[in-house]
Design a protein around this motif. Sequence first.
Motif, mmCIF file in Angstrom:
data_model
loop_
_atom_site.group_PDB
_atom_site.id
_atom_site.type_symbol
_atom_site.label_atom_id
_atom_site.label_comp_id
_atom_site.label_asym_id
_atom_site.label_seq_id
_atom_site.Cartn_x
_atom_site.Cartn_y
_atom_site.Cartn_z
ATOM 1 N N ALA A 1 0.823 -1.208 0.000
ATOM 2 C CA ALA A 1 0.000 0.000 0.000
ATOM 3 C C ALA A 1 0.855 1.256 0.000
ATOM 4 N N SER A 2 2.074 1.159 0.514
ATOM 5 C CA SER A 2 2.945 2.336 0.600
ATOM 6 C C SER A 2 3.662 2.632 -0.708
ATOM 7 N N LEU A 3 3.646 1.686 -1.641
ATOM 8 C CA LEU A 3 4.339 1.889 -2.912
ATOM 9 C C LEU A 3 3.466 2.675 -3.889
ATOM 10 N N SER A 4 4.107 3.461 -4.720
ATOM 11 C CA SER A 4 3.393 4.157 -5.788
ATOM 12 C C SER A 4 4.212 4.035 -7.067
ATOM 13 N N GLU A 5 3.535 4.111 -8.195
ATOM 14 C CA GLU A 5 4.210 3.896 -9.469
ATOM 15 C C GLU A 5 5.246 4.965 -9.784
ATOM 16 N N GLY A 6 5.175 6.091 -9.092
ATOM 17 C CA GLY A 6 6.152 7.153 -9.331
ATOM 18 C C GLY A 6 7.471 6.955 -8.603
ATOM 19 N N GLN A 7 7.547 5.971 -7.748
ATOM 20 C CA GLN A 7 8.770 5.748 -6.989
ATOM 21 C C GLN A 7 9.856 5.124 -7.854
ATOM 22 N N ASP B 1 12.454 2.615 -9.221
ATOM 23 C CA ASP B 1 12.477 1.149 -9.280
ATOM 24 C C ASP B 1 11.172 0.520 -8.790
ATOM 25 N N PHE B 2 10.053 1.188 -9.075
ATOM 26 C CA PHE B 2 8.773 0.643 -8.614
ATOM 27 C C PHE B 2 8.545 -0.773 -9.130
ATOM 28 N N LYS B 3 8.781 -0.982 -10.434
ATOM 29 C CA LYS B 3 8.498 -2.292 -11.013
ATOM 30 C C LYS B 3 9.353 -3.377 -10.362
ATOM 31 N N LYS B 4 10.611 -3.067 -10.118
ATOM 32 C CA LYS B 4 11.491 -4.051 -9.497
ATOM 33 C C LYS B 4 11.014 -4.372 -8.087
ATOM 34 N N LYS B 5 10.612 -3.338 -7.346
ATOM 35 C CA LYS B 5 10.108 -3.552 -5.988
ATOM 36 C C LYS B 5 8.800 -4.326 -6.011
ATOM 37 N N TYR B 6 7.923 -3.961 -6.931
ATOM 38 C CA TYR B 6 6.621 -4.633 -6.999
ATOM 39 C C TYR B 6 6.784 -6.105 -7.381
ATOM 40 N N ASP B 7 7.615 -6.373 -8.391
ATOM 41 C CA ASP B 7 7.803 -7.758 -8.826
ATOM 42 C C ASP B 7 8.351 -8.619 -7.692
ATOM 43 N N LYS B 8 9.283 -8.081 -6.934
ATOM 44 C CA LYS B 8 9.847 -8.856 -5.826
ATOM 45 C C LYS B 8 8.822 -9.005 -4.700
#
Length: 278
Positions: A207-213, A215-222
């Motif tokens: 919930a704390s992640l946003s697409e503007g951060q 390496d978002f994709k790398k964080k989300y995938d992991k």
Amino acid sequence: MRCLPIAFAYSDIQKMDKVSILQSKMTHHEDSASEACVIYNRIARRLLHGEELKSAIAAEIKNTQYDIDYSKEPDCPPSGYVVHTLKWVFYWLLNKDSFLDIMIGAVNMGNDSDTIAAIAGGLKGLEVGYGRIPYKDFLLNHKYLEELAEVLFEIRDKDTLAVKGNHADYLQEVVNVTHQIYELAERGDRPARMMNSLRENLFLYRASLSEGQVDFKKKYDKWWKVQIRFKRSKRLIDLGAQPLLSKMKYWLKLEAEHLNQIHQSIKLLKLVPTLELI
């Protein structure tokens, strides 16, 4: 039919209304559907604050298209159209007193009776309480539903805005709890409470992640991989196979540590290949 959890997740009425409308618009673009979801969740909110069901319904339908005489059957078929559906829901809730009578009456009408019964059952179940719902133990996956209810209670009002600045804390808790789970598993104990804590913190981190951060994709995938590892690990524990989990040291623990490394932008270490369940 799917909107009731929103009343549990948000105590602020404006936030609850907004999310109810947004969720409705995902599949139903008509304003009548959004209105129905808002009315329904506002009734649920009153029940959560201890109000009696019939008075809650009367208060929320006043001066709306649902403000009709429910001493007689609605002048519409029990179809899938939202206005017809909700009128029949209110008819059964206002004319029957027991949970079972409401369910039996609703499902025996025919047409879209399953939807009407589900919507009516949500509010009546909220009024009587989970412990007084008859035959609940016959529900498929009722234990899993109970776990989801606990998580929903834990995350109440902890939406994305509330956790924006705390993602590092939640991630560190994921790592800490994962280590504790393995310590318990190695002793042959069942770490049920720790698994619940891990589930909550994984949710809060996402919930704390946003697409503007960065390496978002790398964080989300992991994060997604850790989530899958969590679900499979929980399945092993539910089956009483925690000794097997303790032998699979690279199954969940290193994935959580890997996520932490990615989040902190630390140079990734070469990890031992993780085991895969077949």
